[in-house]
Every structure is written in C-alpha cells, then in structure tokens.
Design a protein around this motif. Structure first.
Motif, short mmCIF file in Angstrom:
data_model
loop_
_atom_site.label_atom_id
_atom_site.label_comp_id
_atom_site.label_asym_id
_atom_site.label_seq_id
_atom_site.Cartn_x
_atom_site.Cartn_y
_atom_site.Cartn_z
N LYS A 1 0.64 -1.27 -0.04
CA LYS A 1 0.19 -0.07 -0.17
C LYS A 1 0.83 1.22 -0.10
N GLY A 2 2.15 1.21 0.03
CA GLY A 2 2.95 2.02 -0.07
C GLY A 2 3.31 2.90 1.26
N LEU A 3 2.94 2.09 2.26
CA LEU A 3 3.17 2.53 3.85
C LEU A 3 4.77 2.22 4.00
N VAL A 4 5.33 3.16 4.69
CA VAL A 4 6.80 2.89 5.07
C VAL A 4 6.83 2.79 6.58
N TRP A 5 7.54 1.27 6.97
CA TRP A 5 8.04 1.11 8.23
C TRP A 5 9.34 0.87 8.43
N ARG A 6 10.03 1.80 9.30
CA ARG A 6 11.62 1.69 9.52
C ARG A 6 11.75 1.29 11.28
N VAL A 7 12.65 0.89 11.25
CA VAL A 7 13.17 0.47 12.97
C VAL A 7 14.15 1.57 13.22
N ALA A 8 14.08 2.22 14.21
CA ALA A 8 14.94 3.38 14.67
C ALA A 8 15.95 2.73 15.48
N GLU A 9 17.18 2.49 14.77
CA GLU A 9 18.54 1.98 15.30
C GLU A 9 19.56 3.12 15.07
N ASN A 10 19.54 4.04 16.14
CA ASN A 10 20.63 5.21 16.11
C ASN A 10 21.92 4.83 15.82
N PHE A 11 22.37 3.75 16.43
CA PHE A 11 23.92 3.33 16.22
C PHE A 11 24.28 3.05 14.73
N GLU A 12 23.04 2.45 14.19
CA GLU A 12 23.33 2.02 12.65
C GLU A 12 23.43 3.35 11.86
N ALA A 13 22.80 4.49 12.21
CA ALA A 13 22.93 5.72 11.63
C ALA A 13 24.03 6.66 12.21
N GLU A 14 24.73 6.22 12.93
CA GLU A 14 25.72 7.38 13.91
C GLU A 14 26.85 7.36 12.62
N PRO A 15 27.22 8.87 12.20
CA PRO A 15 28.18 9.01 11.23
C PRO A 15 29.36 8.47 11.55
N GLY A 16 29.87 8.39 12.79
CA GLY A 16 31.13 7.92 13.30
C GLY A 16 31.27 6.38 12.99
N TYR A 17 30.27 5.53 13.23
CA TYR A 17 30.08 4.18 12.96
C TYR A 17 30.19 3.83 11.32
N ARG A 18 29.44 4.72 10.64
CA ARG A 18 29.46 4.70 9.31
C ARG A 18 30.67 4.79 8.46
N LYS A 19 31.27 5.92 9.23
CA LYS A 19 32.69 6.26 8.58
C LYS A 19 33.61 5.20 9.03
N ALA A 20 33.60 4.74 9.85
CA ALA A 20 34.63 3.69 10.25
C ALA A 20 34.45 2.38 9.28
N GLY A 21 33.10 2.24 9.04
CA GLY A 21 32.67 1.03 7.96
C GLY A 21 33.48 1.29 6.62
#
Length: 375
Positions: free
Chosen positions: A138-158
């Motif tokens: 139906k076009g509905l969006v569901w996301r899980v809020a996991e802030n460590f996944e979104a942290e710029p520092g962890y993403r930069k390390a990756g």
C-alpha cells in the motif's frame, strides 16, 4: 512538507524526551510538524507535550492523547484517526511495540519504531511478514529506529574498513561495560525493573552494539557460541554475555557485554577494534563534554625501498544518530529516499537474533542465518 502532513510521538519515556525531541529540534523544517503526543498515562502525556513545546519552540503544545479514564475521544485510536497525522514515531516498551506498529499501519500511517524491532526473533518474523504482505504494497513505510546504525562515526569507520586501508579483516572485538544501580534513571523505568522480555538490558542495549558491528564489518556475522549469566539479581534475567563469533570463513571475533560492572569507574574502555592484515580501526563513543564517536586508524603504508611505515589518523564525529535516522525516514515518506538503507526491519531483527543466540547458546554453536529464517 505539505501543510496537511504531521507526525505524532507515541511514548513519553526518557528516550522520547531526551533523544527524539532534541533530534526533531535539530531537524527543524526537515521534520513534519509534531501535532500530537500519546502515552498510556495522562500525566506523562501532558509532560511530554509541555517538553515538546519548549524543545521545538512551539506556539501551541501538541494535542495530548492517553489511555487514562476511558475517554474514546482522547485515546490512541482517536489520534490515529486524524487525517493530518501521516506518520508516527513509536517509543514504547519493547513488548508493546509490535502491536502498536500494526495498529498504526492499519490506520494508514507511516511508522518508525524504536529498536529492538521485537522482543524475539519469532515475533519479529511475524511482524515483518504482516508488514510485507499487507502494508508495504500500500506504499506505507515502516522503519526501525536504530541510532547506532545511523551514527556518522560508525558509518565512517565502516567506509574506512571497506576501503581496504587496513587490508583484509582478520578479527575484531566489541566490548560494552555498563554500571546500572537501582538509582539509575534507566533502571527506574517500570518496564525495565521487571522485564517481560528476554535478556533485559542485554536486549534493550545490546542490539546497539550489534547494529554498529553490522555497519562497520565487511561481512555479516554467521555463527556464535557464547554464555550468558546474571551477576546482579535486580538486573534479571541476564546482565552479562561473552561470545565468540565468526563471519563464515572471512574472520572471527569476540563480543563482551555487561550491565553489571560493580563500579561506575570502568576497568576498560567500551568500544570496538577491527584488525586487518595492514592495520586496525578502533572506535569508541565518548559522552563528555558532548557525545561523539572517536575513530582511530593505524595502518601500514608501503614506502619504496624501506620498511612499511605506520600511519595514524584520528577522526571525531559528533553523535547525531537519532536525527540521522529520523531525517532519513522523513525523506523517504516525502519521496526522497537517501538510499542508505537505514531502519530495515529484517536487518534490525538480525541484531535481535545475535542477542537471542548468545542468551541461549550455553556454549553450543548457533547458526545465526538459520535462527533468523526459522525463529
């Protein structure tokens, strides 16, 4: 955002006030207007509305909804019936969240719900199946809020790890050491005092660490053998995990989590070390004077005619995971997907699977992919 759009914040606990409201303030006009708040308690709902008015500098407090008194005009169903609310942020106790996610989706709302995605793998699989079959089409969006996944520092390390700067990853370690006493604001939450879900703080907080590993490591973790125990009775059912983990035939590592440190002073730093053939990346979250992620890279640099030289680089990235995950969600429901893949419910369920496997392993090898497929 169109004038008719708006959001509601469901849940009035510590994280809603201390993380989500500041993140909405940082996002400013990127976020749709906060039109309503909900809590099971009337008092806590009013407190959240007042805090929101201050944090977001609102001329008028958001509408208040709650379950006190049995008034149908002020309950959650009434909130979800409002056409001017297009999306909800769910920040409720772990065991309540799956049912509220489905209720909101059934009402035609986009949803971002706090981690963990569900109390256990089986419930998570059922929830994801229902979403994929009934609401995603139906076009509905569901996301899980996991802030460590979104942290710029962890993403930069990756990014650094995947760039090859430290060579081929061979092993890693992840360490979390926490001290929780009965005076802790986190312990005083009634649903944490007597948890009705596996693992207690290990599930609630441990999924953060696994999400960070998921972002930083170049291959997914596939197998685990571990032990879980309880050092402090008031942190039941478990407060400590030690596990040995591997990612297929690529690399292996260790994961050590405890919320039962006997002292506030920690004997070792929390954090991660990812070691490759040509160096290592160490990643730590620092909380004072302001939250930030410190990324230290030590790598070998080949110099013609000489021995390899060691090069060190240190990066400091301000912590902004909650704002990042919310901003990504709002962009997606507004038709501007950033392509980062944040908040994928199945990936978030993989984090739950890791904790569940570590709690139940008792030294036996657990196939994480099989657990995630079969529950």
């Amino acid at each position: 955002m169109a004038a008719s759009t708006g959001i509601a914040l469901l849940g009035a606990g510590i994280f809603a006030k201390e993380a989500h409201l500041p993140a909405l303030a940082v996002l400013g006009d990127v976020a749709p207007p906060l039109r309503a708040v909900y809590s099971r308690s009337e008092k806590s709902a009013h407190d959240l509305a007042a805090a929101a008015a201050v944090a977001l500098k609102l001329s008028e407090s958001p509408s208040v909804y709650h379950d006190t008194g049995g008034d149908a005009s002020s309950n959650l169903d009434a909130l979800l019936a409002r056409p001017d609310i297009t999306a909800v942020i769910v920040v409720l106790p772990i065991t309540l969240q799956p049912s509220i996610v489905l209720k909101a989706l059934a009402a035609g709302k986009h949803v971002i719900s706090e981690k963990p995605v569900a109390p256990d793998v089986k419930q998570g699989l059922d929830l994801i199946y229902t979403y994929n079959q009934q609401y995603k089409p139906k076009g509905l969006v569901w996301r899980v809020a996991e802030n460590f996944e979104a942290e710029p520092g962890y993403r930069k390390a990756g990014e650094i790890v995947r760039s090859g700067k430290i060579g081929e990853v061979k092993f890693f370690k992840a360490v979390v050491v926490n001290h929780i006493d009965k005076d802790s604001k986190w312990y005083k939450s009634p649903w944490r005092t007597i948890p009705d879900y596996q693992g207690g703080f290990l599930l609630d907080g441990g999924v953060h660490t696994i999400a960070a590993l998921r972002v930083m490591l170049p291959h997914p973790l596939t197998h685990l053998s571990g032990f879980a125990s309880l050092a402090k009775d008031y942190l039941a059912p478990h407060d400590t995990i030690h596990a040995i983990v591997k990612a297929a035939d690529h690399f292996h590592g260790t994961a050590e989590f405890t919320w039962a440190s006997p002292t506030k002073a920690r004997p070792q730093a929390d954090g991660f070390v990812i070691t490759g053939t040509d160096g290592w990346v160490a990643v730590n979250m620092e909380w004072a004077p302001t939250p930030r992620v410190i990324v230290k890279v030590r790598s070998l640099v080949k110099v013609e005619g000489k021995s390899d030289e060691e090069h060190e680089e240190v990066l400091e990235l301000p912590s902004s995971g909650v704002a990042a995950e919310l901003g990504s969600f709002f962009g997606t429901i507004g038709g501007k997907d950033d392509g980062l893949g944040l908040g994928d419910p199945l990936k978030a369920l993989g984090d739950v699977a890791f904790i569940q496997a570590a709690l139940n392993s008792d030294g036996q090898l657990v196939d994480l992919n099989k657990l995630l497929q079969e529950g």
